[in-house]
Design an enzyme around this catalytic site. Structure first.
Site, PDB file in Angstrom:
ATOM      1  N   SER A  82      35.670   3.991  40.890  1.00 16.62           N
ATOM      2  CA  SER A  82      36.452   2.903  40.486  1.00 16.62           C
ATOM      3  C   SER A  82      35.571   1.956  39.313  1.00 16.62           C
ATOM      4  O   SER A  82      35.031   2.374  38.301  1.00 16.62           O
ATOM      5  CB  SER A  82      36.669   2.159  42.151  1.00 16.62           C
ATOM      6  OG  SER A  82      37.827   0.908  41.904  1.00 16.62           O
ATOM      7  N   ASP A 112      47.274   7.450  42.736  1.00 20.73           N
ATOM      8  CA  ASP A 112      46.655   6.606  42.313  1.00 20.73           C
ATOM      9  C   ASP A 112      47.543   5.921  41.680  1.00 20.73           C
ATOM     10  O   ASP A 112      47.225   6.566  40.692  1.00 20.73           O
ATOM     11  CB  ASP A 112      44.956   6.488  42.387  1.00 20.73           C
ATOM     12  CG  ASP A 112      43.245   6.194  42.051  1.00 20.73           C
ATOM     13  OD1 ASP A 112      43.873   5.131  41.757  1.00 20.73           O
ATOM     14  OD2 ASP A 112      42.835   6.120  41.903  1.00 20.73           O
ATOM     15  N   HIS A 124      42.864   6.715  45.941  1.00 17.69           N
ATOM     16  CA  HIS A 124      41.328   5.796  45.211  1.00 17.69           C
ATOM     17  C   HIS A 124      40.384   6.696  46.109  1.00 17.69           C
ATOM     18  O   HIS A 124      40.241   6.025  47.535  1.00 17.69           O
ATOM     19  CB  HIS A 124      42.194   4.698  45.054  1.00 17.69           C
ATOM     20  CG  HIS A 124      40.690   3.557  44.528  1.00 17.69           C
ATOM     21  ND1 HIS A 124      40.813   4.683  42.804  1.00 17.69           N
ATOM     22  CD2 HIS A 124      39.951   3.306  44.392  1.00 17.69           C
ATOM     23  CE1 HIS A 124      40.232   3.492  42.461  1.00 17.69           C
ATOM     24  NE2 HIS A 124      39.900   3.043  42.986  1.00 17.69           N
TER      25      HIS A 124
END
Length: 310
Positions: free
Chosen positions: A150, A248, A278
């Site tokens: 991320s 995502d 995610h």
């Protein structure tokens, strides 16, 4: 660019239904510092990898956690930048997840506690990543790979460009490569998946990501390459592997980065995973795809750490 699409395992389809029910109303809830405790508690539930030990240390000036497998590769280390939108997350919360990377890559992993926004806005996180990398070099690690997820995936890619540039004008070695999961490469949020995957994504929303970006940037340009590696100089970089779920909103952050990386002459693989959300590899206790992705990521990192120069 090599894009490899991974079909969803039938067992994972049922597991993802359970995961989505568990998340429930949590979608978009990570949008500020108030989510820190809940986020850290969730990541701390990742089961530890067998044979990995953990301890606290300061590398350079940045404190963090070492995740050491049995018989790690000599002279090798992986610098893992944790996720959390630059606002949440910690090295302690991520140690077990990073431990799975350590076990599979057979290499020691250091997870720095980089400073978080809004208390420490842009470019604090990147500065701490650079300091951690320099600290590993100072400790004598000659083979270093980068990893992250991320926001941490974005930091890893920013650091990759920085360290490669630095190596051209110094005797410092270039990182051996980078493996990133669900990397946030565009804080301007211009990817089409922001809208096309908005309903499918059970975790993030464009508005929650915008809130996190604003807290981190503090009014700075969202297209600054030191914040969004999608807009950076990608020439002359070592190989990269990217893994991202197809459910995502950040899917296009990986695909577009891969396209630009290839145009710059680099070697990159983008792995997209059907039905996955995610940072899905953190669900290693529930998803077959998580185990498969971590196995492949570990193999990639080990191969990069053992490649012979020249």
């Amino acid at each position: 660019m090599t894009i490899r699409h991974h079909r969803e395992h039938l067992l994972d389809r049922a597991a993802m239904v359970a995961v989505r029910l568990m998340l429930g109303s949590a979608k978009g809830s990570v949008s500020g510092p108030s989510a820190r405790n809940a986020f850290n508690d969730l990541m701390a539930k990742v089961p530890p990898a067998a044979g990995v030990t953990y301890h606290q240390e300061t590398i350079g000036t940045v404190s963090g956690r070492w995740c050491r497998p049995e018989e790690p590769l000599a002279g090798a280390a992986i610098l893992y930048l944790h996720g959390g939108g630059y606002v949440v997350g910690s090295a302690e919360a991520y140690q077990h997840f990073a431990g799975h990377v350590a076990a599979r890559a057979q290499a020691a992993v250091f997870v720095p506690d980089y400073r978080l926004a809004p208390e420490f806005p842009f470019p604090s996180a990147v500065e701490d990543a650079q300091e951690s990398y320099a600290g590993l070099l100072a400790q004598g690690f000659t083979n270093i790979a980068l990893a992250g997820d991320s926001a941490g995936g974005g930091i890893a890619l920013i650091l990759l460009s920085f360290a490669a540039r630095q190596a051209r004008t110094s005797y410092d070695p270039t990182p051996k490569g980078a493996a990133v999961i669900s990397a946030w490469t565009d804080l301007a949020l211009t990817g089409t998946s922001m809208t096309t995957r908005a309903d499918a994504d059970p975790l993030s929303t464009p508005s929650s990501l915008a809130a996190l970006a604003n807290l981190y940037l503090g009014g700075r340009d969202s297209r600054d390459p030191e914040a969004s590696p999608l807009y950076g100089d990608l020439t002359g970089l070592p190989p990269v592997r990217m893994d991202v779920g197809e459910d995502d909103v950040l899917l296009d952050d990986s695909v577009r980065y891969g396209e630009r990386f290839e145009k710059a002459g680099g070697t990159i693989e983008v792995h997209t995973w059907q039905g996955m959300m995610h940072v899905f590899p953190s669900n290693v206790s529930q998803l077959m795809a998580a185990k498969e992705a971590l196995d492949e990521i570990g193999h990639f990192l080990k191969s990069r750490l053992t490649v012979k120069d020249g």
